[in-house]
Design an enzyme around this catalytic site. Structure first.
Site, PDB file in Angstrom:
ATOM      1  CG  ASP A   1      -1.663   1.334   1.347  1.00 56.94           C
ATOM      2  OD1 ASP A   1      -2.620   1.523   0.563  1.00 56.94           O
ATOM      3  OD2 ASP A   1      -1.280   2.178   2.178  1.00 56.94           O
TER       4      ASP A   1
ATOM      5  CE1 TYR B   1       0.775   7.639   3.676  1.00 61.16           C
ATOM      6  CE2 TYR B   1       1.269   5.633   2.482  1.00 61.16           C
ATOM      7  CZ  TYR B   1       0.467   6.340   3.363  1.00 61.16           C
ATOM      8  OH  TYR B   1      -0.635   5.736   3.919  1.00 61.16           O
TER       9      TYR B   1
ATOM     10  CE  LYS C   1      -3.731   4.897   1.820  1.00 59.95           C
ATOM     11  NZ  LYS C   1      -2.369   4.423   1.571  1.00 59.95           N
TER      12      LYS C   1
END
Length: 347
Positions: free
Chosen positions: A60, A65, A91
């Protein structure tokens, strides 16, 4: 280090009602984006490779990030492996553009890439963010797409405004279009609170939700509402934050972070009690913390972050360590575990 046949790490569970399965242990990549500490490309690549060798097949990531750094790093490694052998999630909800103001360090990223986020949960914003992630990863086939951080804790009074971008603004419609077209296999949310998942269940047909914390050895309040609702609807929980941001990894002598901040005294006291019971049964606290959530039928995988090969191997060893049933009984007897919580069955 190679996964043993029948290892708990490599055991697969389905995602909702989709033709998609994830491994019991999975790798989250926030640390590989430089969360709290910078690391080199070589360290990041070695950590991902060690996860693969241990049997992890679900990875993931998110544009957030390291301000897109983690997506770049993960894609660089995963492109070396057969695409049909792993599951990949990322995401949407933030689009990243070149930075116009200096980064102030408030998000915890060390040495992020020179981009800044624009929140956009609209139909077109989600489609554009999805395409951006495909290009950063260098991988067209993204299996799971998650709406990121759309929750009161992130947006405060703007939560309802951004939620309307999903409903009235077509964000949910974009997810449905991608899923219906086969561009992704499953869709859901990636959040730190239960409320937006419950809100989504009322507004849209999600397949899964990445929940960071909120169902851990420290806290099980989601047994009251969220987990029963997900189980009834066939929605899988991808359980992140099993260490509650760090404090359950090494106990009260380790990292005293809880929910991305300093642990309050009552949390430290409860962790000390958990640690004492684990010690009495010769079980490391980290092993109990990692294995506990997976016993719930709504939980499909436990997502762990690691910023080094050593941390990755520690997590794998904790996940595979045998735990006596007597530990879970003792935790219940001490009032440290909700009696309704399922526990791992085997010794």
């Amino acid at each position: 280090m190679t996964a043993a046949v029948g290892s708990q790490v490599a055991q697969r569970r389905p995602i909702g009602r989709r033709a998609l399965q994830v491994t019991g242990l999975s790798l989250g990549t926030a640390p590989l984006g430089g969360l709290y500490r910078d690391l080199s490309d070589e360290e990041a690549f070695a950590t991902i490779t060690a996860a693969w060798n241990a049997g992890v097949r679900f990875f993931d990531t998110a544009p957030h990030y390291g301000h897109t750094k983690a997506e770049h790093r993960l894609g660089d490694v995963l492109r070396r492996y057969p695409r049909d052998q792993y599951v990949l999630s990322t995401k949407v909800g933030r689009r990243f553009v070149p930075r116009t103001t200096p980064y102030d360090g408030s998000e915890g990223w060390q040495n992020p890439l020179p981009f800044q986020a624009i929140y956009d949960y609209t139909h077109d914003g989600i489609l554009r963010a999805f395409e951006d992630s495909q290009q950063r990863l260098g991988i067209a086939e993204i299996d799971i797409l998650l709406i990121h951080d759309l929750e009161p804790a992130t947006h405060g009074e703007k939560y309802s405004t951004y939620w309307k971008q999903l409903t009235d603004g077509g964000g949910f419609r974009a997810l449905d279009e991608l899923r219906s077209a086969g561009a992704v296999k499953a869709v859901g949310l990636g959040v730190n609170q239960g409320k937006p998942i419950l809100d989504a269940l009322a507004d849209f047909d999600i397949d899964c939700a990445l929940l960071a914390g909120r169902y851990t050895l420290l806290e099980q309040a989601t047994l009251n509402d969220l987990l029963p609702a997900c189980e009834a609807r066939g929605v899988s929980i991808l359980l992140g934050g099993a260490f509650n941001s760090g404090i359950l990894a090494r106990g009260v002598q380790g990292d005293l972070k809880f929910n991305y901040g300093a642990a309050p005294p009552e949390v430290i006291e409860r962790v000390a009690r958990l640690e004492a019971v684990c010690r009495a049964h010769d079980v490391p606290l980290a092993a109990a913390a990692l294995q506990f959530p997976l016993a719930h039928p709504a939980v499909a995988t436990v997502l762990t972050g690691a910023r080094s090969v050593e941390e990755l191997r520690e997590n794998v060893a904790s996940f595979e360590r045998p735990i006596p049933t007597a530990l879970w009984t003792a935790l219940r007897d001490e009032g440290l575990l909700d009696p309704r919580a399922p526990v791992p069955a085997k010794d």
